[in-house]
Structure formats: structure tokens, C-alpha cells
Design a protein around this motif. Structure first.
Motif, PDB file in Angstrom:
ATOM      1  N   VAL A  23       0.833  -1.202   0.000  1.00  0.00           N
ATOM      2  CA  VAL A  23       0.000   0.000   0.000  1.00  0.00           C
ATOM      3  C   VAL A  23       0.867   1.251   0.000  1.00  0.00           C
ATOM      4  O   VAL A  23       0.617   2.199  -0.753  1.00  0.00           O
ATOM      5  CB  VAL A  23      -0.958  -0.005   1.212  1.00  0.00           C
ATOM      6  N   PHE A 167     -10.538  -1.405  -1.584  1.00  0.00           N
ATOM      7  CA  PHE A 167      -9.650  -0.653  -2.466  1.00  0.00           C
ATOM      8  C   PHE A 167     -10.263  -0.407  -3.847  1.00  0.00           C
ATOM      9  O   PHE A 167     -10.104   0.676  -4.430  1.00  0.00           O
ATOM     10  CB  PHE A 167      -8.307  -1.377  -2.611  1.00  0.00           C
ATOM     11  N   VAL A 252      -4.831   0.874  -5.564  1.00  0.00           N
ATOM     12  CA  VAL A 252      -4.142   1.762  -4.621  1.00  0.00           C
ATOM     13  C   VAL A 252      -3.290   2.781  -5.366  1.00  0.00           C
ATOM     14  O   VAL A 252      -3.328   3.986  -5.073  1.00  0.00           O
ATOM     15  CB  VAL A 252      -3.271   0.944  -3.646  1.00  0.00           C
TER      16      VAL A 252
END
Length: 408
Positions: A23, A167, A252
Motif C-alpha cells: 500500500v 480498495f 491503490v
């Protein structure tokens, strides 16, 4: 079509590499370079599928993990000592470093969701520590302590699905530039992007996942009477779980590109990404990103110690108590590091670059194992070896570039 889609041991691999490190790295790649590094993500996913297929096949055919196979293949005392030392450094010591980042990253997600409540603020002031790291580390211990593989697998599948929903939903809310995304799959190297490319590949093609996948595949299909069917199920699992992980990382990276790139904003950690989405895209965007970060950290906090324990058990023939002690020490170490309040970005970033340096060693070990006579007719074909060595050379070149930059 019977095995077109399936979730199984490969989901553990996805849970392992979609952690706070991914991430953070994907967020930094998107914030600093927009969509320009999507080609590196695509390479990472393809390379992961190539290597993990070999690891799973090794586990299913031999009924043993990668560590056990390496112990049997390497007989010379000096070669064995050198190889085992490298694996311990790459997997066990590396995962101890990752664990602090896993719990710290999960804590950032939890803090974005609930950190401003009176009880949490009071607990932080009273303990002068990060209470989330203690709580989430204890949860990881509880999941692994019961020791049932199928139950652990189901917990991790649930976490991966939560990450996917969180996400991908965030990506849809931010409405990325689709034409710019497509251009990003064309290989290019923006100025100053080399270390980010290495980290992006290193956070996806994770060495310890090879031990995790081989051992978990051996456990899942240990009673299968039909190797061909087991391998077909494994391939379906691989085709489902690993691309799903790539889509999560893409979400992401693209979200960060939309929120930060070219806007003069500064991001210090993944929690900043969650908080920055609220003013522009609404409170749901913040909550979805924070939920994804929490699930990512917790899933990796479970899989990283488990992978290290599998590796040591295979190499050193650990007892059941030794296996449990290995993952327990790694989780406790991570809890201590995360509770001290160290800067998460530095911890995770260092771990990812180190991972990229050690990856060629583990890749070469795997190629050696899947070309051994113990696999019989299931040994690597010429095509599989060509693909495997192509991945090895690519990771070796990237590692060499990292060393050059570090010492020049």
C-alpha cells in the motif's frame, strides 16, 4: 471450466504481498509518478504467477514445502550452511522487519477509522504506546494458535475479499483517468523512479511467499489421489488470486495518482492517503481506504510469521513447538517495534528494498528444486525454465542497480 475460478493457497500469497508495504509503495508510486509505473506492476504480477506456479507444483508433487526440498537437495556441508544462512536472512530476519511494518500499517488504518474516540485517546495517553499494534498482534496470535490450516485459509480469504471490496470501491469513487492508465502499461523510467520500480516489484514478488505457497499447497492437497486434478485446481487458484492481488495494487496506485500526483501535496504514510480522500471524494472514500489498509496489515501480520515458520521447519526440521515458537517470536517482535511509534514509512520502505535484493537468491533456489529428479514428469519444461530464468535475470539486474545506487 470446472476449475476456472478458485480460491485456495494462492490467496495466502495475495494476503502476504498485499500488506502495508504494498500500500505504501503503490501509494508513493502513484503520488510521485502518476500512472507511469503500471508496467512494473504488470511485470510483478506475471513474475509472481511464474514463480508461485513452480512453488505450488513442488509442494503438491513432493508433498513437502520448499524448505524440506532444499534440505534434501543440498548435501555438501558448506553449501548447506551458506544456503540456509541466506534463507534465514531473507525469510526469518526479513519477516521480523516486515512484521513491525505490517502492524504499524494496520494500526494506521484502525486509527483512521476509530483513532479519535475518547477511549482510544485515553488508552494511548495511559500506555504511551500504540494500542492498535498490541491488539492486532494479539489477534494474529489467536488466528495462528489454533493451528488448523483450513480455518487460517478461510480467515485470509475473507481478509483478501475485504481488501478487494475496499480498495476497488475507493478507486471507483475517485474516477481515475483511464486513458492515462493504459499509457502507464508502456514501459518507461521517469527520472528518479528506479528505486520505486525495485520496491514495487519487490513488494509483489515476495521471496517468503514461495515457502508459504509450497508448504500450504502440500497441506491442502496432501490426501489428493489424483495429482493432475490437484495441479488443475492449483492453477485455477493461481489464476484467480494473484491477478486479484494485482488489481488491488493497481487500485491503490491509481487512487494515489488521482489524489496526489501533480497537486503539490505531500504524503508521509498510507494513512495520509486515506485522510486526504475525504475532502474531495467524501467520507466513504476515507473509510474504504482505511478499511483496506487495516485488512492488508492484518493479513500480512498473519502470513509473514507463518511463512517464516514454514521455512525454518523445512530447513531445520523443527518440532511442532519450534514451529509455533518461530511465528510467535516474529509477531511479538513486530508488536514491540510497532508499539514504539517508529516512522512506518522508513521501516516498510527499507524492508521492501531489502526484499528486492534477496529475491534472486530465492528464485535460483526454487529453479534448482523444480528441476530435480524428485519431480519426475512434473519437472520444469524448457518453456517454464525459460520464463523462470527470465524472471531471475530481471530481478538480478534490478538488484545490481540497487547496489550501484547505494554505493555510488
Amino acid at each position: 471450466m470446472r476449475f476456472a475460478f478458485q480460491l485456495g493457497p494462492a490467496t495466502l500469497v495475495t494476503a502476504a504481498f498485499i500488506g502495508p508495504g504494498t500500500v505504501v509503495t503503490a501509494s508513493m508510486a502513484g503520488a510521485n509518478f502518476g500512472y507511469d509505473l503500471l508496467w512494473a506492476l504488470l511485470f510483478s504480477v506475471v513474475a509472481t504467477m511464474i514463480l508461485q506456479e513452480m512453488a505450488s507444483r513442488l509442494g503438491i508433487v513432493t508433498g513437502q514445502g520448499l524448505g524440506e526440498n532444499l534440505r534434501q537437495q543440498v548435501q555438501h556441508p558448506l553449501a548447506r550452511f551458506a544456503l540456509f544462512s541466506l534463507v534465514v536472512c531473507a525469510v526469518v530476519i526479513g519477516n521480523s522487519a516486515y512484521q513491525g511494518g505490517n502492524l504499524t500499517g494496520a494500526s494506521l488504518g484502525a486509527d483512521a477509522l476509530w483513532g479519535q474516540t475518547d477511549s482510544i485517546l485515553a488508552l494511548k495517553n495511559y500506555l504511551n504506546l500504540n494500542p492498535w499494534a498490541l491488539l492486532l498482534g494479539s489477534l494474529a496470535i489467536a488466528v495462528l494458535w489454533q493451528g488448523q490450516y483450513r480455518w487460517i485459509e478461510r480467515c485470509l480469504i475473507l481478509l483478501v475479499l475485504v481488501m478487494s471490496l475496499a480498495f476497488i470501491s475507493t478507486l471507483l469513487l475517485t474516477k481515475p483517468d483511464l486513458s492515462a492508465m493504459l499509457i502507464g502499461f508502456i514501459p518507461q523510467m521517469p527520472t528518479g523512479a528506479t528505486l520505486t520500480v525495485i520496491a514495487l516489484i519487490g513488494t509483489t514478488v515476495v521471496p517468503y511467499s514461495l515457502f508459504l505457497h509450497a508448504a500450504s499447497s502440500a497441506k491442502k492437497w496432501q490426501y489428493s489421489p489424483d495429482l493432475q486434478q490437484a495441479l488443475a485446481e492449483s492453477h485455477a487458484d493461481l489464476r484467480t488470486a494473484i491477478p486479484l492481488g494485482g488489481i488491488i495494487t493497481l487500485a491503490v496506485l491509481s487512487t494515489a495518482a488521482t489524489a496526489f500526483f501533480g497537486k503539490g501535496l505531500v504524503m508521509t504514510n498510507a494513512g495520509d492517503l486515506a485522510l486526504s480522500l475525504e475532502p474531495v471524494f467524501g467520507v466513504w472514500a476515507k473509510y474504504l481506504m482505511a478499511t483496506g489498509l487495516l485488512a492488508a496489515g492484518l493479513s500480512s501480520a498473519i502470513t509473514a510469521p507463518l511463512a517464516a515458520a514454514y521455512a525454518l521447519q523445512g530447513l531445520l526440521k523443527l518440532s511442532a513447538n519450534g514451529f509455533r515458537l518461530t511465528w510467535l517470536l516474529i509477531i511479538v517482535t513486530g508488536m514491540l517495534v510497532a508499539s514504539l511509534g517508529l516512522r512506518p514509512l522508513n521501516i516498510i520502505w527499507f524492508a521492501q528494498v531489502t526484499n528486492g535484493l534477496l529475491l534472486p537468491i530465492i528464485t535460483l533456489c526454487l529453479l534448482w528444486a523444480v528441476n530435480s529428479s524428485v519431480l519426475g514428469v512434473y519437472r520444469n519444461t524448457k518453456r517454464q525454465n525459460l520464463l523462470g530464468f527470465a524472471v531471475f535475470i530481471a530481478t538480478l539486474l534490478l538488484s545490481g542497480r540497487t547496489l550501484y545506487l547505494a554505493f555510488s
